[in-house]
Write a protein that holds these residues in place. Structure first.
Motif, PDB file in Angstrom:
ATOM      1  N   GLY A  25       2.474  -4.437  -5.751  1.00  0.00           N
ATOM      2  CA  GLY A  25       1.845  -5.396  -6.659  1.00  0.00           C
ATOM      3  C   GLY A  25       0.644  -4.825  -7.381  1.00  0.00           C
ATOM      4  O   GLY A  25       0.328  -3.632  -7.278  1.00  0.00           O
ATOM      5  N   THR A  26      -0.042  -5.688  -8.090  1.00  0.00           N
ATOM      6  CA  THR A  26      -1.173  -5.241  -8.907  1.00  0.00           C
ATOM      7  C   THR A  26      -2.374  -4.824  -8.078  1.00  0.00           C
ATOM      8  O   THR A  26      -3.275  -4.151  -8.590  1.00  0.00           O
ATOM      9  N   ALA A  46       2.073 -11.735  -8.832  1.00  0.00           N
ATOM     10  CA  ALA A  46       1.671 -10.413  -9.310  1.00  0.00           C
ATOM     11  C   ALA A  46       1.088  -9.525  -8.226  1.00  0.00           C
ATOM     12  O   ALA A  46       1.212  -8.298  -8.294  1.00  0.00           O
ATOM     13  N   ASP A  47       0.453 -10.115  -7.218  1.00  0.00           N
ATOM     14  CA  ASP A  47      -0.108  -9.269  -6.162  1.00  0.00           C
ATOM     15  C   ASP A  47       0.973  -8.681  -5.258  1.00  0.00           C
ATOM     16  O   ASP A  47       0.696  -7.817  -4.423  1.00  0.00           O
ATOM     17  N   ASP A  50       4.110  -5.865  -9.391  1.00  0.00           N
ATOM     18  CA  ASP A  50       3.580  -5.382 -10.664  1.00  0.00           C
ATOM     19  C   ASP A  50       4.785  -4.990 -11.505  1.00  0.00           C
ATOM     20  O   ASP A  50       5.343  -3.895 -11.359  1.00  0.00           O
ATOM     21  N   ASP A  52       5.289  -4.219 -14.669  1.00  0.00           N
ATOM     22  CA  ASP A  52       5.197  -3.038 -15.546  1.00  0.00           C
ATOM     23  C   ASP A  52       5.262  -1.743 -14.731  1.00  0.00           C
ATOM     24  O   ASP A  52       5.932  -0.783 -15.130  1.00  0.00           O
TER      25      ASP A  52
END
Length: 270
Positions: A25-26, A46-47, A50, A52
């Motif tokens: 994740g981010t 998102a955690d 990720d 991208d």
């Protein structure tokens, strides 16, 4: 296999078959996907994902495949990832990933607030030995045990009492703290002390192993026998028509007739 925590909820398991990464994740360490050969995602937050970074890794490492809930599979497909590289992770099923036996558990993200809808969240039991729950205190089948429990210690969906009660219910041999990005060093230390022998973990048999430091790792042996309750649960879900079939005793080749059961009951009563 070698277990590492790569920041927050991201875990990596490495052996001769390659590198299996869970929840990049981010908040994960930079380069968490640099050596990935397969990826497991518990849910879409998102955690834990990720998008991208994962798309970049998939473009660079064209052999990597992903297992995830349907919403994540759909999101990645919409971004151009071919379905041949995507696999829906359904609770109550199992998959072979890089030679690892992976049992999918859970199903729904823990509640954050009544006003927020709950999304899909799965947990992964890897080789009967390591459980990553995502964002949920997943319930295990009767008789199940887990050697290494990756244990969330912070988040908007949990509190300390729930963490302790869940770990006590699972009774792992090893507790590895994860999901800690929201904690200050002081707060993180406090939670880990409560999980240990000087706090609410006193009198319980688990050991807290902190893998937060860069380079820290834990060697974990697969435990195929520990999968038995999970496999039994998977089979029961796949074949509900057998739910009422009686279990035979060691000396029986057919199920006992009603009059035999009555006689057995009378014998036990006498």
């Amino acid at each position: 296999m070698k277990l590492e925590i790569l920041g927050h909820a991201c875990a990596r398991l490495t052996d001769r078959s390659g590198s299996l990464v869970v929840d990049p994740g981010t908040f994960s360490s930079p380069g968490a996907l640099a050596t990935a050969d397969a990826v497991l995602v518990t849910h879409e937050h998102a955690d834990h994902l990720d998008v991208d970074a994962l798309l970049a890794a998939l473009a660079e490492r064209t052999h990597v495949e992903v297992w995830a809930p349907a919403a994540v599979v759909a999101a990645l497909q919409a971004r151009g990832v071919g379905l041949q590289r995507l696999h829906e992770a359904v609770p109550g099923t199992a998959a072979t990933v890089l030679g690892h036996d992976v049992d999918v558990v859970g199903g729904v993200h823990a509640s954050i607030h009544a006003d927020l809808p709950r999304i899909a969240n799965v947990g992964y039991l890897i080789d009967g030995a390591v459980l990553h729950p995502g964002d949920s205190f997943v319930a295990l089948p009767p008789g199940a045990h887990v050697h290494v429990l990756l244990t969330p210690v912070s988040g908007p969906w949990l509190k300390l009492a729930e963490i302790v009660d869940w770990v006590r219910a699972v009774q792992p041999a090893v507790v590895v703290p994860i999901h800690d990005a929201l904690l200050s060093p002081v707060g993180r230390g406090s939670v880990l002390r409560q999980l240990g022998p000087e706090g609410l973990g006193a009198g319980w048999a688990w050991t807290v192993v902190d893998l937060a430091d860069e380079g820290a790792s834990l060697d974990v042996e697969p435990d195929p026998a520990a999968r038995a309750p999970f496999v039994a649960h998977e089979l029961a879900l796949e074949h509900p028509e057998f739910a009422g079939v009686p279990v035979l005793e060691r000396d029986e080749t057919v199920a006992p007739r009603p009059e035999e059961e009555a006689a057995d009951a009378d014998g036990r009563a006498g």
